[in-house]
Design an enzyme around this catalytic site. Structure first.
Site, mmCIF file in Angstrom:
data_model
loop_
_atom_site.group_PDB
_atom_site.id
_atom_site.type_symbol
_atom_site.label_atom_id
_atom_site.label_comp_id
_atom_site.label_asym_id
_atom_site.label_seq_id
_atom_site.Cartn_x
_atom_site.Cartn_y
_atom_site.Cartn_z
ATOM 1 C CB THR A 1 16.914 30.568 43.222
ATOM 2 O OG1 THR A 1 18.257 30.170 42.926
ATOM 3 C CG2 THR A 1 16.936 31.896 43.944
ATOM 4 C CB VAL B 1 18.282 22.353 40.767
ATOM 5 C CG1 VAL B 1 18.571 22.037 42.237
ATOM 6 C CG2 VAL B 1 17.397 21.281 40.162
ATOM 7 C CB CYS B 2 20.587 25.475 43.293
ATOM 8 S SG CYS B 2 21.679 26.221 44.511
ATOM 9 C CB SER B 3 22.413 29.667 41.514
ATOM 10 O OG SER B 3 23.405 28.749 41.116
#
Length: 211
Positions: free
Chosen positions: A120, A100-102
């Site tokens: 991302t 998830v995300c970075s």
């Protein structure tokens, strides 16, 4: 199914807790928060703590790995040799290895994104090619083989619902969606870079840089 959600200092809480609220409701699922040692870890805001329940060493072969992102802890996690090696070894036997995300760039640092499409958080999309990945900034969830990546923060809920559908079928996933009453109707429509005005993007970038 054993689910391992990675925790590290400075992790973004919703990146981990959003998917947790979905995945914990899947039938026959054992969920672990994994890290170097059991105990509390401070999240990125410096106020809320999340707890590691199991070590990397005690969780060698999870069925599903989820790596959350962070506003301020991503680089340290990318440089963590124990975490990187654990990801490499765990991925050999996972059904799904996800982020998830970075968290995607942490997977990238472990060498798991080479030649794959991925997404991302919009602020770090440009980092993906450095790890041999093809950025998909328009996509909220990208799955290629056993690797599944999600966009920023709240996209982790979408990722987890997709995983629930893949592992237990659509009806179970929809039942979980209903249980958590996930029916987004935001009062504003600037949740993706393509929808936000220039002034809003400038404000968001400034807010991130000040954290």
């Amino acid at each position: 199914m054993q689910v391992a959600i990675v925790l590290y200092p400075g992790v973004t809480a919703l990146d981990a807790v959003g998917p947790y609220e979905v995945l914990r409701l899947m039938p026959d699922t054992e969920l672990r928060f994994v890290g170097h040692s059991p105990g509390p870890l401070m999240t990125d805001a410096g106020i809320l703590t999340l707890g590691v329940t199991h070590t990397f060493a005690s969780t060698p072969t999870p069925d599903l790995v989820l790596v959350p992102g962070s506003e301020r802890g991503t680089e340290a996690a990318m440089a963590d040799p124990v975490l990187r090696q654990w990801l490499v070894e765990a991925h050999k036997t996972t059904r799904w290895t996800t982020s998830v995300c970075s968290g995607a760039v942490i997977l990238g640092a472990a060498g798991l994104l080479k030649g794959l499409s991925a997404t991302t958080h919009w602020l770090v999309q440009d980092a993906l090619p450095h790890f041999g990945a093809r950025p998909c900034p328009e996509e909220r969830v990208v799955h290629e083989g056993r690797i599944v990546t999600a966009a920023g923060v709240s996209a982790g809920i979408d990722l987890a619902l997709w995983l629930a559908g893949e592992t237990h079928g659509r009806e179970v996933a929809e039942a979980i969606q209903l249980m958590i009453e996930y029916d987004p109707r935001p009062p504003f429509d600037s949740g993706h870079l393509s929808k936000a005005s220039e002034s809003v993007v400038t404000l968001a970038r400034a807010a991130f840089s000040e954290r």
